[in-house]
Design an enzyme around this catalytic site. Structure first.
Site, PDB file in Angstrom:
ATOM      1  N   GLU A  59       9.154 -16.745  10.220  1.00 32.22           N
ATOM      2  CA  GLU A  59       9.937 -15.853   9.359  1.00 32.22           C
ATOM      3  C   GLU A  59       9.153 -14.652   8.820  1.00 32.22           C
ATOM      4  OE1 GLU A  59      11.811 -18.442   6.458  1.00 32.22           O
ATOM      5  OE2 GLU A  59      13.062 -19.344   7.995  1.00 32.22           O
TER       6      GLU A  59
ATOM      7  N   ASN B 298       8.947 -17.368  15.090  1.00 31.03           N
ATOM      8  CA  ASN B 298      10.233 -18.005  14.808  1.00 31.03           C
ATOM      9  C   ASN B 298      10.862 -17.310  13.595  1.00 31.03           C
ATOM     10  OD1 ASN B 298      11.990 -20.422  15.216  1.00 31.03           O
ATOM     11  ND2 ASN B 298      11.274 -21.040  13.174  1.00 31.03           N
TER      12      ASN B 298
ATOM     13  N   HIS C 182      20.640 -20.597  11.960  1.00 28.46           N
ATOM     14  CA  HIS C 182      21.352 -21.205  10.828  1.00 28.46           C
ATOM     15  C   HIS C 182      22.644 -20.410  10.645  1.00 28.46           C
ATOM     16  CE1 HIS C 182      18.032 -23.813   9.854  1.00 28.46           C
ATOM     17  NE2 HIS C 182      17.203 -22.784   9.873  1.00 28.46           N
TER      18      HIS C 182
ATOM     19  N   GLU D 210      16.526 -24.138  15.232  1.00 28.73           N
ATOM     20  CA  GLU D 210      16.929 -24.824  13.993  1.00 28.73           C
ATOM     21  C   GLU D 210      18.449 -24.779  13.808  1.00 28.73           C
ATOM     22  OE1 GLU D 210      14.689 -23.403  10.594  1.00 28.73           O
ATOM     23  OE2 GLU D 210      12.824 -23.312  11.728  1.00 28.73           O
TER      24      GLU D 210
ATOM     25  N   ASP E  31      22.130 -25.037  12.976  1.00 28.89           N
ATOM     26  CA  ASP E  31      23.178 -25.698  12.191  1.00 28.89           C
ATOM     27  C   ASP E  31      24.286 -24.676  11.966  1.00 28.89           C
ATOM     28  OD1 ASP E  31      21.889 -24.274  10.031  1.00 28.89           O
ATOM     29  OD2 ASP E  31      20.820 -26.109   9.435  1.00 28.89           O
TER      30      ASP E  31
HETATM   31  C1  XIL Z   1      13.578 -26.455   5.279  1.00 26.09           C
HETATM   32  C2  XIL Z   1      13.564 -27.969   5.175  1.00 26.09           C
HETATM   33  O1  XIL Z   1      14.580 -28.487   5.987  1.00 26.09           O
HETATM   34  C3  XIL Z   1      13.786 -28.387   3.742  1.00 26.09           C
HETATM   35  O2  XIL Z   1      13.629 -29.795   3.608  1.00 26.09           O
HETATM   36  C4  XIL Z   1      12.799 -27.685   2.825  1.00 26.09           C
HETATM   37  O3  XIL Z   1      13.096 -27.999   1.485  1.00 26.09           O
HETATM   38  C5  XIL Z   1      12.857 -26.187   3.032  1.00 26.09           C
HETATM   39  O4  XIL Z   1      12.641 -25.889   4.388  1.00 26.09           O
HETATM   40  N1  XIL Z   1      13.644 -22.203   8.110  1.00 26.09           N
HETATM   41  C6  XIL Z   1      12.571 -22.958   8.513  1.00 26.09           C
HETATM   42  C7  XIL Z   1      12.467 -24.382   8.102  1.00 26.09           C
HETATM   43  O5  XIL Z   1      11.762 -22.460   9.309  1.00 26.09           O
HETATM   44  O6  XIL Z   1      11.136 -24.769   7.913  1.00 26.09           O
HETATM   45  C8  XIL Z   1      13.256 -24.655   6.847  1.00 26.09           C
HETATM   46  O7  XIL Z   1      13.212 -26.068   6.583  1.00 26.09           O
HETATM   47  C9  XIL Z   1      14.670 -24.153   7.021  1.00 26.09           C
HETATM   48  C10 XIL Z   1      14.690 -22.662   7.221  1.00 26.09           C
END
Ligand code: XIL
Length: 483
Positions: A167, A208, A244, A272, A274
């Site tokens: 990020e 990422n 996300h 990731e 969702d």
């Molecule tokens: C999230 C985890 O799922 C949570 O448990 C934690 O509190 C915060 O981080 N982007 C990412 C992940 O790269 O590492 C994050 O994971 C979600 C967003």
């Protein structure tokens, strides 16, 4: 400064309330899953493997204690990302003092269930222990390199890939002004990649990020950086698209965007996934979520260098979404009773239909789209062979209002030390992003010259450049001259 809507700014927490009935239903559901006949197409991992991909998930150490969740994960997924256990706050909570115990637990779970591991992550502004912010700026590089070297060495040979930098971008396509940027400027990314590569030369090294799934200011910023890192020979091997999403909002340019990064010679992955819904979720939203998951899987299948898809979690009862985006939930392929949702069926169906090319072609060439929503033009345009060079344009993807094309430039019977390709758009088309070349535009006339790294071609050798454009797909007549 973090953008106000950054997920990390939201309160953390997880919905863990589950009744006995739900637990029993879950155990029953998993038992049914295990009893099913072993067909190649009956799990995400088997179906993904049949298409040359993986299907992954993320688990935290807490999840490992939840039997129904881990059984489902082990049955369905062949790639595992630790949810939190390899982040800086977990692995180096105080300067020089490392703790790999929790991360090791995730790795050993993966190994005992035939799953590979995506290491996540080495450098990130978030979940960064406070002490790093207190390091004198002229010592930050040393601290970062030591962190990367120690962690990547510890996991050497055990991770398939590392999210080396997580990020790094603001929404406007500029780099975040975090402690690493303040100390080293944009160079921190190349420095981090080189340190990780030195520690674990076999791991695929990724940048990422989120909100880079479509073609937009943020992904354009990352694209320019990736292009320059590749051109400088920095060990960058892949781009992770977190994905996300909000239901119904999968960007229409997802595939084209992944393809342009793939065309740089990089792997791409959905890391990731969702797809959150404002609660309570109704059945039409769950159907739409299925459509969304199908689109994401199909986009990956259509890009030959898309190596796999990972969902960020397993079931709705243990997803990070409700705790981070209040009012939202139901983002996973299984509900909180571990029952498969339309999203699961859609993802599995997408994997089981079609015949896309296998992933991870070793060369940086692109593959034509096989997405049903795109209508690639089969007829390329070309200059006659025989001059110093020739050029051929083909449309690799198109969507309402836009398209993506690839131009192959080939040297004639003698080598060339540079090339220039020109054409005129027939109907008001305009390039929005171009890679592996430099463009100049005058009205409808386009001139593309080689980039610094692909101008020299041996006799008969070829290279490609590509672009995305606005307007209706067209394959105008090209001229190619050298230099
Ligand atoms: C999230 C985890 O799922 C949570 O448990 C934690 O509190 C915060 O981080 N982007 C990412 C992940 O790269 O590492 C994050 O994971 C979600 C967003």
């Amino acid at each position: 400064m973090k953008p106000p809507n950054h997920p990390m700014d939201r309160p953390r927490g997880r919905a863990r309330v589950r009744g006995l009935a739900a637990v029993l239903a879950a155990v029953a559901a998993v038992a049914v899953g295990v009893a099913m006949p072993a067909q190649a197409a009956s799990t995400l991992k088997a179906s993904a493997e049949a298409r040359g991909r993986y299907f992954g998930t993320a688990l935290t150490r807490g999840d490992l204690g939840i039997t129904a969740e881990v059984n489902l994960a082990a049955a369905q997924f062949d790639m595992l990302t630790p949810g939190n256990e390899m982040k800086w706050d977990a692995t180096e909570p105080s300067r020089g003092s490392f703790n790999f115990g929790p991360g090791d637990q995730i790795v050993s779970f993966a190994q005992s269930h035939g799953m590979r591991v995506r290491g996540h992550n080495l450098v990130w502004h978030s979940q960064l222990p406070a002490w790093v912010g207190g390091v004198a700026l002229n010592q930050v590089q040393g601290v970062m390199e030591n962190h990367i070297t120690t962690e990547a060495t510890h996991y050497k040979g055990k991770v398939y890939a590392w999210d080396v930098v997580n990020e790094p971008y603001n929404e406007d396509g500029t780099l975040r002004q975090d402690v690493f940027y303040k100390a080293m400027g944009s160079n921190y990314i190349a420095i981090a990649l080189r340190a990780a590569h030195a520690a674990d030369p076999d791991a695929k090294l990724y940048i990422n990020d989120y909100n880079i799934e479509g073609i937009n200011a943020k992904s354009n910023g990352l694209y320019s950086l990736a292009q320059s890192l590749v051109a400088q020979g920095v060990p960058l091997h892949g781009i992770g698209f977190e994905s996300h999403f909000i239901v119904g909002q999968v960007p229409s340019s997802l595939q084209a965007n992944m393809q342009r990064f793939a065309d740089l010679g990089l792997d791409v992955a959905i890391t990731e996934l969702d797809d959150r819904i404002q609660m309570p979720a109704d059945s039409s939203e769950l159907q739409q979520q299925g459509t969304d998951y199908g689109k994401v899987v199909n986009a990956c299948l259509a890009v030959s260098r898309c190596v796999g898809v990972s969902q960020w979690g397993v079931d709705d009862g243990h997803s990070w979404i409700p705790g981070t985006f209040p009012g939202y939930g139901a983002a996973m392929m299984w509900d909180s009773s571990y029952q498969p949702k339309p999203a699961y069926t859609a993802a599995l169906n997408a994997l089981n239909s079609g015949t896309s090319s296998p992933s991870a072609s070793p060369s940086p060439s692109s593959s034509p789209s096989s997405s049903p929503s795109s209508s690639p033009s089969p007829s390329p345009s070309s200059t006659p062979i025989g001059g110093a060079c020739s050029a051929t344009m083909k449309t690799t993807n198109s969507w309402p209002g836009g398209f993506q094309s690839e131009v192959t430039v080939q040297a004639g019977s003698a080598s060339v030390g540079g090339w220039t390709v020109k054409w005129t758009w027939p109907g008001g088309q305009s390039i929005s992003s171009l890679w592996n070349g430099t463009q100049s535009v005058s009205g409808s006339s386009v001139t593309v010259r080689n980039a610094s790294y692909n101008g020299s071609l041996a006799a008969g050798a070829s290279t490609t450049f590509g672009f995305t454009a606005n307007g209706t797909a067209a394959t105008p007549t090209l001229t190619c001259t050298s230099p």
